[in-house]
Write an enzyme that holds these catalytic residues in place. Sequence first.
Site, PDB file in Angstrom:
ATOM      1  N   SER A   1      13.784  -0.525  -7.581  1.00  0.00           N
ATOM      2  CA  SER A   1      12.337  -0.335  -7.696  1.00  0.00           C
ATOM      3  C   SER A   1      11.715  -0.085  -6.324  1.00  0.00           C
ATOM      4  CB  SER A   1      11.701  -1.575  -8.324  1.00  0.00           C
ATOM      5  OG  SER A   1      12.043  -2.725  -7.569  1.00  0.00           O
TER       6      SER A   1
ATOM      7  N   GLU B   1       9.046  -9.329   1.594  1.00  0.00           N
ATOM      8  CA  GLU B   1       8.550  -8.022   2.052  1.00  0.00           C
ATOM      9  C   GLU B   1       7.653  -8.160   3.275  1.00  0.00           C
ATOM     10  OE1 GLU B   1       7.167  -5.576  -1.173  1.00  0.00           O
ATOM     11  OE2 GLU B   1       9.194  -5.473  -1.968  1.00  0.00           O
TER      12      GLU B   1
HETATM   13  N1  DGL Z   1      14.035  -5.090  -7.399  1.00  0.00           N
HETATM   14  C1  DGL Z   1      13.402  -6.114  -8.210  1.00  0.00           C
HETATM   15  C2  DGL Z   1      14.503  -6.970  -8.861  1.00  0.00           C
HETATM   16  O1  DGL Z   1      15.605  -7.075  -8.363  1.00  0.00           O
HETATM   17  C3  DGL Z   1      12.441  -6.979  -7.408  1.00  0.00           C
HETATM   18  C4  DGL Z   1      11.189  -6.249  -6.965  1.00  0.00           C
HETATM   19  C5  DGL Z   1      10.348  -5.745  -8.120  1.00  0.00           C
HETATM   20  O2  DGL Z   1       9.778  -6.585  -8.865  1.00  0.00           O
HETATM   21  O3  DGL Z   1      10.277  -4.546  -8.296  1.00  0.00           O
HETATM   22  O4  DGL Z   1      14.263  -7.552  -9.894  1.00  0.00           O
END
Ligand code: DGL
Length: 276
Positions: free
Chosen positions: A15, A154
């Site tokens: 994401s 972040e």
């Molecule tokens: N990449 C997401 C996960 O591993 C975390 C960040 C998001 O909520 O987009 O669940």
Amino acid sequence: MTGNLHRPTIGVFDSGVGGLTVLRAIARLAPNANYLFFGDTARLPYGTKSQEFVARYSSAAARFLAERGIDLLVIGCNTASALALYDIKSAVSIPVIGVIEPGADAAAAISQSREAVVFATEATCASHAYQRALARRGFATHEKACPLLVPLVEEGWIDTPVTEQVARIYTIEALRTASSNVDVLVLGCTHYPLLRPLLRRVVPQRIEIVDSAEATACSLLQFLRGHDLTAGAPTYKFFVTDSVEKFRKQAPVFLGLDVELSTLEDVQRADLDATR
Ligand code: DGL
């Protein structure tokens, strides 16, 4: 995937920038490969979104990477793996590996008690994907959504008193409903591996910490057995849907301090809407 022994091109989807922890874990174990990373930075977080949107966004990103000739796709995003793995698999015709099953396998390999805690986003917890995967391995699972940890990481607050306090509260809340038999904590979110040293101080010592990113890297090696992935230097191309500059600024924290500057040379803006 045996018999086809060319140097593979591996797609890694997330994401946003957090999936670089997965890319880093994979490239460490399998440097002899070309990597295409896609971070949907314009549309993150996925962890608060519904299944419909996570499936739509991640399938579009998967098609984008598949059109660029990857041999295999790793869904580094735990939320996308939990909510949309089947949608993504039906959107592309290459093999797709998510992070949930490898994470559950790694927990099963070390747990004696078969009682686990999983830290993840709200959407991942609500999907119960980890709970189901662990139940198939004989576990009782306590899922705990830890939404504040993503923005803290972040922000670069990897080891601050505030982050430690937040992690402590989540841990206490998660263990309140669990028995004292819990012996494994699964880090079910791309951002949490960066908090592993902090969590090690906070979480009771009897509980081992499993990182889905590392577990996924091991499972990828298994999948690509027959390729010599260990000797060689990786190449990288990055695609992001929001600012290239912002990605370049945030990426080193997630890729690790040992990242070479040349790693982030090829970062391009991907406009998904213009490609479909
Ligand atoms: N990449 C997401 C996960 O591993 C975390 C960040 C998001 O909520 O987009 O669940």
